[in-house]
Design a protein around this motif. Structure first.
Motif, PDB file in Angstrom:
ATOM      1  N   ASN A  58      -2.179 -20.454 -42.707  1.00  0.00           N
ATOM      2  CA  ASN A  58      -1.014 -20.086 -42.634  1.00  0.00           C
ATOM      3  C   ASN A  58       0.606 -18.908 -42.468  1.00  0.00           C
ATOM      4  OD1 ASN A  58       1.248 -21.361 -44.286  1.00  0.00           O
ATOM      5  ND2 ASN A  58       0.945 -20.343 -46.377  1.00  0.00           N
ATOM      6  N   HIS A  81       1.566 -23.931 -40.088  1.00  0.00           N
ATOM      7  CA  HIS A  81       2.509 -24.273 -41.495  1.00  0.00           C
ATOM      8  C   HIS A  81       0.829 -23.931 -42.320  1.00  0.00           C
ATOM      9  CE1 HIS A  81       5.852 -23.358 -39.179  1.00  0.00           C
ATOM     10  NE2 HIS A  81       6.469 -23.202 -39.641  1.00  0.00           N
ATOM     11  N   GLY A  82       0.730 -24.026 -43.812  1.00  0.00           N
ATOM     12  CA  GLY A  82      -0.308 -24.025 -44.064  1.00  0.00           C
ATOM     13  C   GLY A  82      -1.556 -23.617 -43.468  1.00  0.00           C
TER      14      GLY A  82
ATOM     15  N   ARG B  63      12.101 -16.684 -47.676  1.00  0.00           N
ATOM     16  CA  ARG B  63      11.823 -17.512 -48.745  1.00  0.00           C
ATOM     17  C   ARG B  63      12.399 -17.509 -49.982  1.00  0.00           C
ATOM     18  NH1 ARG B  63       8.576 -16.790 -53.729  1.00  0.00           N
ATOM     19  NH2 ARG B  63       7.362 -18.020 -54.571  1.00  0.00           N
ATOM     20  N   GLU B  94       9.583 -25.718 -45.997  1.00  0.00           N
ATOM     21  CA  GLU B  94       8.718 -26.057 -47.280  1.00  0.00           C
ATOM     22  C   GLU B  94       9.289 -25.772 -48.617  1.00  0.00           C
ATOM     23  OE1 GLU B  94       4.521 -25.656 -45.743  1.00  0.00           O
ATOM     24  OE2 GLU B  94       5.100 -23.621 -44.375  1.00  0.00           O
ATOM     25  N   GLU B  96       7.397 -25.495 -51.898  1.00  0.00           N
ATOM     26  CA  GLU B  96       6.484 -25.106 -52.566  1.00  0.00           C
ATOM     27  C   GLU B  96       6.000 -25.932 -53.223  1.00  0.00           C
ATOM     28  OE1 GLU B  96       7.033 -20.775 -53.274  1.00  0.00           O
ATOM     29  OE2 GLU B  96       6.877 -20.210 -50.861  1.00  0.00           O
ATOM     30  N   PRO B  99       2.882 -29.076 -51.258  1.00  0.00           N
ATOM     31  CA  PRO B  99       1.946 -28.015 -49.589  1.00  0.00           C
ATOM     32  C   PRO B  99       1.717 -29.113 -48.490  1.00  0.00           C
ATOM     33  CG  PRO B  99       1.164 -27.621 -51.471  1.00  0.00           C
ATOM     34  CD  PRO B  99       2.735 -28.840 -52.425  1.00  0.00           C
ATOM     35  N   GLY B 100       1.909 -28.640 -47.610  1.00  0.00           N
ATOM     36  CA  GLY B 100       1.542 -29.713 -46.373  1.00  0.00           C
ATOM     37  C   GLY B 100       2.619 -30.342 -45.958  1.00  0.00           C
TER      38      GLY B 100
END
Lengths: 159, 159
Positions: A58, A81-82, B63, B94, B96, B99-100
């Motif tokens: 990640n 990403h991940g 973030r 993203e 959180e 995820p993904g």
């Protein structure tokens, strides 16, 4: 042996690529995440690939360079990403010859009866960017990569 | 003062957002890249934003966390692709809580007669992901952000 199917619907910023391999998905995943294997199948046959960075985690950065016989070098880089897994390898992708144009790629590997169906979805910043990628002749590189990966998977299972 | 226009064509993985501001684009750019300014306009009014990382450079990570009055925290992160400039801020995004699921955002700032037209294009990994984002109620957050940014730009120019 099948071939890679490439779908690019008119007016959409997506390219979808699918291909089946006669190999378990863990092996196909290893071929994507081990840089020593990656350079053996990635890209058109006439280019030699050298991996510069390949941080399979990640936030990890990857970068490779493809060289032709005339000494031209084509750099590519992106960010995972991940944490990559057979369920999803998500990464950004940039060709260093066209800075500012980024695409986001998601590759999933599904195993059925010992075969693996690989599906890659690439999304671009615009339909124009997607169309430019299709017009660039990416199709031959994608087909070469698929053939070379199929051949490598045969050799990995024979040894 | 106008409002933010949000376009999400059926069957497409894109969301396009545009808004005009009564401010030069360098100021609008600063409001996007200075984390002390960012927290003053980003997101729905009832959430408090705290920036955890904000590395405004090619490959830099950002973030932030948004907190509501009940103590719930919503984290978001991404990576800048290319050095951010008023011509283009390109970043992944993203949530959180999912995820993904990654999206790729491109924001451009164009100045005309002292006004700045901001245009953000978000591309998702699939049409389903895009539809889920629209269904999540992002629209109110986008409108609040636009209003709050317009108000902040007025204050920045008055001081």
């Amino acid at each position: 042996m099948g071939k890679t199917e490439i779908t690019a619907e008119p007016g959409s910023p997506l390219i979808v690529m699918t291909r089946a391999f006669e190999a378990p998905r863990d092996l196909v995943f290893r071929a994507h995440t081990d840089p020593d294997l990656l350079v053996r199948w990635l890209g058109p046959r006439e280019l030699a690939t050298t991996v510069d960075r390949y941080e399979v985690r990640n936030g990890g950065v990857w970068r490779y360079v493809q060289n032709d016989a005339e000494g031209n070098a084509y750099g590519f880089h992106g960010v995972f990403h991940g944490d990559p897994s057979p369920d999803a390898i998500v990464q950004t992708f940039e060709f260093e010859g066209a800075p500012g144009h980024v695409c986001l790629q998601t590759t999933t590997l599904a195993e059925r009866s010992g075969k693996t169906l690989m599906r890659t979805v690439s999304v671009f910043q615009s339909v124009e960017d997607r169309d430019a990628m299709v017009a660039s002749g990416m199709e031959r590189g994608v087909h070469d990569s698929g053939e070379r990966l199929a051949e490598l998977l045969v050799r990995m299972q024979a040894s």
